[in-house]
Scaffold this motif. Structure first.
Motif, PDB file in Angstrom:
ATOM      1  N   PRO A 132      34.896  40.167  36.896  1.00 45.32           N
ATOM      2  CA  PRO A 132      34.886  41.083  38.043  1.00 45.32           C
ATOM      3  C   PRO A 132      36.095  42.006  38.043  1.00 45.32           C
ATOM      4  O   PRO A 132      37.152  41.671  37.480  1.00 45.32           O
ATOM      5  CB  PRO A 132      34.912  40.136  39.260  1.00 45.32           C
ATOM      6  CG  PRO A 132      35.427  38.837  38.746  1.00 45.32           C
ATOM      7  CD  PRO A 132      35.072  38.765  37.295  1.00 45.32           C
ATOM      8  N   ALA A 133      35.925  43.155  38.668  1.00 44.09           N
ATOM      9  CA  ALA A 133      36.971  44.193  38.654  1.00 44.09           C
ATOM     10  C   ALA A 133      38.304  43.670  39.196  1.00 44.09           C
ATOM     11  O   ALA A 133      39.368  44.042  38.691  1.00 44.09           O
ATOM     12  CB  ALA A 133      36.502  45.403  39.459  1.00 44.09           C
ATOM     13  N   ASN A 134      38.263  42.777  40.204  1.00 42.17           N
ATOM     14  CA  ASN A 134      39.530  42.290  40.781  1.00 42.17           C
ATOM     15  C   ASN A 134      40.313  41.433  39.780  1.00 42.17           C
ATOM     16  O   ASN A 134      41.534  41.502  39.708  1.00 42.17           O
ATOM     17  CB  ASN A 134      39.287  41.521  42.081  1.00 42.17           C
ATOM     18  CG  ASN A 134      38.428  40.277  41.883  1.00 42.17           C
ATOM     19  OD1 ASN A 134      37.466  40.293  41.127  1.00 42.17           O
ATOM     20  ND2 ASN A 134      38.771  39.195  42.562  1.00 42.17           N
ATOM     21  N   THR A 141      33.018  54.873  35.426  1.00 40.98           N
ATOM     22  CA  THR A 141      34.422  55.283  35.578  1.00 40.98           C
ATOM     23  C   THR A 141      34.739  56.366  34.541  1.00 40.98           C
ATOM     24  O   THR A 141      34.098  56.423  33.485  1.00 40.98           O
ATOM     25  CB  THR A 141      35.366  54.083  35.356  1.00 40.98           C
ATOM     26  OG1 THR A 141      35.179  53.589  34.020  1.00 40.98           O
ATOM     27  CG2 THR A 141      35.099  52.964  36.349  1.00 40.98           C
ATOM     28  N   ILE A 185      40.062  41.784  36.488  1.00 39.60           N
ATOM     29  CA  ILE A 185      40.537  42.713  35.447  1.00 39.60           C
ATOM     30  C   ILE A 185      41.821  43.391  35.938  1.00 39.60           C
ATOM     31  O   ILE A 185      42.820  43.444  35.211  1.00 39.60           O
ATOM     32  CB  ILE A 185      39.457  43.772  35.106  1.00 39.60           C
ATOM     33  CG1 ILE A 185      38.227  43.093  34.465  1.00 39.60           C
ATOM     34  CG2 ILE A 185      40.025  44.834  34.160  1.00 39.60           C
ATOM     35  CD1 ILE A 185      37.057  44.031  34.225  1.00 39.60           C
ATOM     36  N   ARG A 186      41.795  43.864  37.179  1.00 45.74           N
ATOM     37  CA  ARG A 186      42.987  44.526  37.737  1.00 45.74           C
ATOM     38  C   ARG A 186      44.186  43.577  37.762  1.00 45.74           C
ATOM     39  O   ARG A 186      45.319  43.973  37.541  1.00 45.74           O
ATOM     40  CB  ARG A 186      42.697  45.050  39.152  1.00 45.74           C
ATOM     41  CG  ARG A 186      41.990  46.401  39.170  1.00 45.74           C
ATOM     42  CD  ARG A 186      42.044  47.037  40.544  1.00 45.74           C
ATOM     43  NE  ARG A 186      41.345  46.246  41.540  1.00 45.74           N
ATOM     44  CZ  ARG A 186      40.043  46.365  41.819  1.00 45.74           C
ATOM     45  NH1 ARG A 186      39.299  47.262  41.176  1.00 45.74           N
ATOM     46  NH2 ARG A 186      39.471  45.615  42.731  1.00 45.74           N
ATOM     47  N   LEU A 209      30.705  45.338  32.642  1.00 42.68           N
ATOM     48  CA  LEU A 209      32.105  45.634  32.928  1.00 42.68           C
ATOM     49  C   LEU A 209      32.298  47.000  33.570  1.00 42.68           C
ATOM     50  O   LEU A 209      31.737  47.996  33.118  1.00 42.68           O
ATOM     51  CB  LEU A 209      32.919  45.595  31.630  1.00 42.68           C
ATOM     52  CG  LEU A 209      32.819  44.314  30.792  1.00 42.68           C
ATOM     53  CD1 LEU A 209      33.659  44.456  29.525  1.00 42.68           C
ATOM     54  CD2 LEU A 209      33.264  43.108  31.596  1.00 42.68           C
ATOM     55  N   VAL A 210      33.102  47.022  34.627  1.00 45.99           N
ATOM     56  CA  VAL A 210      33.544  48.279  35.232  1.00 45.99           C
ATOM     57  C   VAL A 210      35.034  48.395  34.908  1.00 45.99           C
ATOM     58  O   VAL A 210      35.860  47.681  35.477  1.00 45.99           O
ATOM     59  CB  VAL A 210      33.314  48.282  36.752  1.00 45.99           C
ATOM     60  CG1 VAL A 210      33.782  49.604  37.354  1.00 45.99           C
ATOM     61  CG2 VAL A 210      31.842  48.042  37.074  1.00 45.99           C
ATOM     62  N   ILE A 211      35.371  49.263  33.964  1.00 47.06           N
ATOM     63  CA  ILE A 211      36.756  49.356  33.486  1.00 47.06           C
ATOM     64  C   ILE A 211      37.380  50.667  33.958  1.00 47.06           C
ATOM     65  O   ILE A 211      36.956  51.745  33.567  1.00 47.06           O
ATOM     66  CB  ILE A 211      36.816  49.232  31.947  1.00 47.06           C
ATOM     67  CG1 ILE A 211      36.316  47.837  31.543  1.00 47.06           C
ATOM     68  CG2 ILE A 211      38.242  49.467  31.442  1.00 47.06           C
ATOM     69  CD1 ILE A 211      36.283  47.591  30.058  1.00 47.06           C
ATOM     70  N   GLU A 212      38.370  50.524  34.845  1.00 47.08           N
ATOM     71  CA  GLU A 212      39.047  51.703  35.396  1.00 47.08           C
ATOM     72  C   GLU A 212      40.254  52.099  34.547  1.00 47.08           C
ATOM     73  O   GLU A 212      40.603  53.262  34.450  1.00 47.08           O
ATOM     74  CB  GLU A 212      39.485  51.418  36.841  1.00 47.08           C
ATOM     75  CG  GLU A 212      38.304  51.314  37.801  1.00 47.08           C
ATOM     76  CD  GLU A 212      38.584  50.423  38.996  1.00 47.08           C
ATOM     77  OE1 GLU A 212      39.736  49.998  39.159  1.00 47.08           O
ATOM     78  OE2 GLU A 212      37.642  50.148  39.743  1.00 47.08           O
ATOM     79  N   THR A 214      28.290  40.956  36.641  1.00 43.35           N
ATOM     80  CA  THR A 214      29.692  41.360  36.758  1.00 43.35           C
ATOM     81  C   THR A 214      30.579  40.164  37.084  1.00 43.35           C
ATOM     82  O   THR A 214      31.795  40.269  36.967  1.00 43.35           O
ATOM     83  CB  THR A 214      29.864  42.411  37.869  1.00 43.35           C
ATOM     84  OG1 THR A 214      29.308  41.867  39.072  1.00 43.35           O
ATOM     85  CG2 THR A 214      29.155  43.713  37.545  1.00 43.35           C
TER      86      THR A 214
END
Length: 216
Positions: A186-188, A48, A190-191, A19-22, A182
């Motif tokens: 994916p980050a998109n 991040t 999550i956003r 996970l890439v959590i911004e 991922t």
């Protein structure tokens, strides 16, 4: 009780979401969505500024999920990860200093390898659970098959190039404990707060893998 890395990977099978959590306020929702899809182990990458806060939030509110810190590339990150509540640590590579920092932190550690020499280096430090990074599709499947002979008793978690299309090719290998990726969250997505989609992706990965176990 301290977990061993092989136990973490066994519990993570089939997939360890990377996970890439911004936005730390979304960390719990992501973890809950993955857990609803059958995932009980996840890795939050320290890519991040708020990653450690995300680890702490998930640990506090969702004790049934094992949370690790990933992309540890500096020695001081091991203690920071442990203080945030991380239950294991993951690196893209393996060096003497990182191995020593992992040992000092007491965290189960999954170091990254790419070549036979790097596997030997990790073995010298006593690691038998390794992350294969980057995992480049069929080439990495072939490499892992060839690793099986000389490196008996070593289990791998291929990461960085695993997709739903090649997931089973990796999981069929006897020396693959689980895969990292991922694509499950994916980050998109999550956003976009697309929690149902994330749950579905996790469930699909688990279903694919369970079809493999049934045929075994």
């Amino acid at each position: 009780m301290t977990l061993r890395m092989d136990e973490v990977l066994q519990q993570a099978r089939p997939v360890l979401p990377v996970l890439v959590i911004e936005d730390v306020s979304l960390a719990l929702d992501v973890a809950r969505a993955l857990h609803a899809g059958g995932v009980s182990v996840l890795e939050v990458t320290l890519r991040t500024p708020r990653a450690l806060d995300a680890v702490a939030a998930i640990r506090k509110e969702l004790p049934e999920v094992l949370v690790g810190a990933g992309t540890l590339i500096h020695t001081e990150q091991f203690l920071e990860a442990r203080e945030a509540g991380a239950q294991f640590a993951v690196s893209p590579g393996c060096t003497e200093r990182l191995a020593a920092a992992a040992e000092d932190s007491g965290l189960p550690y999954l170091p990254g390898v790419m070549t036979p020499s790097e596997v030997l280096l990790a073995l010298e430090y006593g690691y038998r659970s390794l992350k294969l990074f980057p995992a480049n599709g069929n080439a990495s499947v072939k490499m892992l098959k060839s690793f099986k002979g000389p490196f008996t008793g070593i289990r791998f978690c291929p990461t960085g190039g695993v997709t739903p299309d090649n997931l089973l090719s990796f999981l069929r290998l006897p020396n693959v404990a689980c895969v990292g990726g991922t694509w499950v969250a994916p980050a998109n997505l999550i956003r976009a707060r697309a929690w149902d989609q994330i749950t579905q992706l996790a469930a699909e990965a688990c279903e694919l893998a369970s079809s493999l176990e049934h045929h075994a």
